[in-house]
Design an enzyme around this catalytic site. Structure first.
Site, mmCIF file in Angstrom:
data_model
loop_
_atom_site.group_PDB
_atom_site.id
_atom_site.type_symbol
_atom_site.label_atom_id
_atom_site.label_comp_id
_atom_site.label_asym_id
_atom_site.label_seq_id
_atom_site.Cartn_x
_atom_site.Cartn_y
_atom_site.Cartn_z
ATOM 1 N N CYS A 71 46.025 123.742 54.126
ATOM 2 C CA CYS A 71 44.875 123.323 54.894
ATOM 3 C C CYS A 71 43.660 122.722 54.022
ATOM 4 O O CYS A 71 43.003 121.856 54.377
ATOM 5 C CB CYS A 71 44.452 124.392 55.518
ATOM 6 S SG CYS A 71 43.621 125.805 54.620
ATOM 7 N N HIS A 365 41.131 129.862 55.466
ATOM 8 C CA HIS A 365 41.638 128.383 55.823
ATOM 9 C C HIS A 365 40.388 127.449 55.519
ATOM 10 O O HIS A 365 39.263 127.933 55.511
ATOM 11 C CB HIS A 365 41.984 128.629 57.454
ATOM 12 C CG HIS A 365 42.457 127.466 58.077
ATOM 13 N ND1 HIS A 365 43.642 126.836 57.762
ATOM 14 C CD2 HIS A 365 41.830 126.586 59.152
ATOM 15 C CE1 HIS A 365 44.020 125.763 58.409
ATOM 16 N NE2 HIS A 365 42.882 125.855 59.386
#
Length: 447
Positions: A71, A365
């Protein structure tokens, strides 16, 4: 004082449970349904609205990292492609996510082997050795690791190094290379104990890296050294650029000055100070690159900088704990969206600092802000988020983050210096960094 659970205690638990009709209702529902659907707060759900007062130009179709933890690099490439798309008036474009993955894993392998040499005096079962051996080439990363890769290797279009089965489902590749790296760790430590010369030691490490390179080629293919890029713009105009290298492609067609960007964190833990720069021991990828460096500031500093950036048409890379109060299908991160107190009959009361200190939260993330919804007084109500989980959820893959969620679960942003007060920039650039241990909660890697 009872240390064990007695039968009398169990009977009292049963009486409490059986006398609670709300508990029975929750039980009957939970045994056949998803909790996030059952605990949904309708009053908040009906307010979901994907319109924003301020939204950058140049958004493109959502990317998909699939079953990998890339990510942080996806967010970086999504940030870059907005600028490239504006430059050439493109409707859509993707950089190669496999390309950065290849070099990141090779550099992490080298970083790991160097750490093994540096820590040769540690016993095999020390906390540091256990940490180093745990996940030497995991997919995750942090912003400065991203900058180091771009400065050294540049970027290429996805057409030049497309996705492979292994890049989109990286567990097996990581497992096999990690197996080899642990074997090499023992070999290096044995060589040091046998007093092998430094010259022979690093020659051995070089041979090891050659094997890792070959394994990466098997899984991901070989990175291109030069290429021609051709594309059609929104008006169907044809563009062709010859004799590009990955570095020249970044400099000429993306053009972001990475040195102008500052990494800020919000960490209210009891052992962390605001207006203090932190770095991390034994965390990195490119040995000769910049160390991890971020400035801890009040949440409003992050928020105001992000607002100013978006208002000036600049997207914002950020890191957060994405799994908390998230409805993935609707693409919403909102602390009021689920009424867990009502559903379970108990309060969940840890604050942001306590969640970090007691293992309940960490950065997991990275994504990109592309919009913010401001009220009549200029205060944020919600944020527009470009994710990298495909187009099926949210608004074709774009998510909503409530401002209250921002306060509680956002930990890191990257913004241009021009959106910060000069004293903040001076602290970031000039202050000596305080060293964090590699297992500190704020050292978590975005995946």
């Amino acid at each position: 004082m009872d240390k064990s659970i007695s039968l009398d205690m169990i009977k009292s638990y049963q009486r409490d449970s059986n006398s609670d009709p709300t508990l029975k209702l929750s039980r009957n529902a939970a045994t056949h349904n998803e909790i996030t659907g059952l605990a949904m707060n309708w009053d908040e759900y009906r307010k979901i609205d994907h319109t924003f007062s301020n939204q950058i130009t140049g958004e493109m179709r959502i990317t998909n990292q699939k079953s990998s933890g890339r990510c942080w690099g996806y967010a970086g490439l999504n940030l870059f492609r907005i600028y490239l798309g504006r430059k050439h008036n493109l409707r859509n474009f993707e950089f190669s996510q496999t390309y950065f993955m290849f070099w990141d894993k090779l550099e992490k392998s080298n970083y790991f082997l160097n750490c093994i040499i540096e820590t040769a005096s540690e016993t095999w079962d020390s906390r540091l050795m256990m940490h180093l051996l745990h996940s030497p080439i995991q997919d995750g990363g942090q912003w400065d690791m991203w900058v180091n890769l771009i400065n050294k290797y540049g970027v290429v279009p996805k057409s030049e190094m497309p996705e492979t089965y292994q890049s989109g489902k990286s567990m097996r590749m990581n497992r096999m290379i990690t197996r080899k790296l642990r074997e090499y760790a023992k070999e290096l430590r044995d060589s040091i104990n046998n007093q092998k010369s430094e010259e022979k030691l690093y020659a051995l490490k070089n041979t090891m890296l050659s094997t890792i390179y070959k394994m990466l080629v098997i899984h991901l293919g070989e990175p291109p050294e030069s290429f021609t890029w051709q594309v059609r713009d929104k008006k169907k105009g044809f563009l062709r650029f010859k004799n590009l290298s990955p570095l020249s492609f970044f400099k000429q067609h993306v053009g972001i000055e990475l040195n102008d960007l500052v990494c800020l964190i919000n960490c209210p833990m009891s052992d962390k100070e605001y207006e203090r720069v932190y770095t991390v021991e034994f965390l990195g990828n490119v040995i000769e690159g910049n160390p991890i460096r971020y400035l801890n500031v009040d949440i409003d500093v992050l928020k105001n900088a992000a607002i100013e950036s978006i208002k000036n048409n600049d997207p914002v890379w950020f890191g957060c704990d994405v799994g908390k109060y998230l409805h993935r299908t609707h693409g919403v991160m909102d602390t009021k969206l689920f009424d867990f107190k009502l559903f379970y009959g108990t309060e969940f009361s840890l604050d942001k600092a306590s969640r970090l200190e007691y293992g309940e939260s960490k950065m997991t993330h990275a994504m990109v802000f592309t919009g913010v919804d401001l009220d009549s007084k200029g205060k944020p109500k919600k944020w527009r988020v470009e994710n990298s989980w495909g187009e099926r959820n949210g608004e074709k893959g774009y998510y909503i983050m409530s401002d209250e969620w921002f306060d509680q679960y956002l930990y890191e942003i990257v913004v241009s210096k021009k959106y910060l007060e000069s004293d903040i920039v001076d602290l970031y650039e000039k202050q000596d960094a305080q060293l964090l241990s590699p297992w500190d909660p704020m050292v978590a890697l975005a995946r």
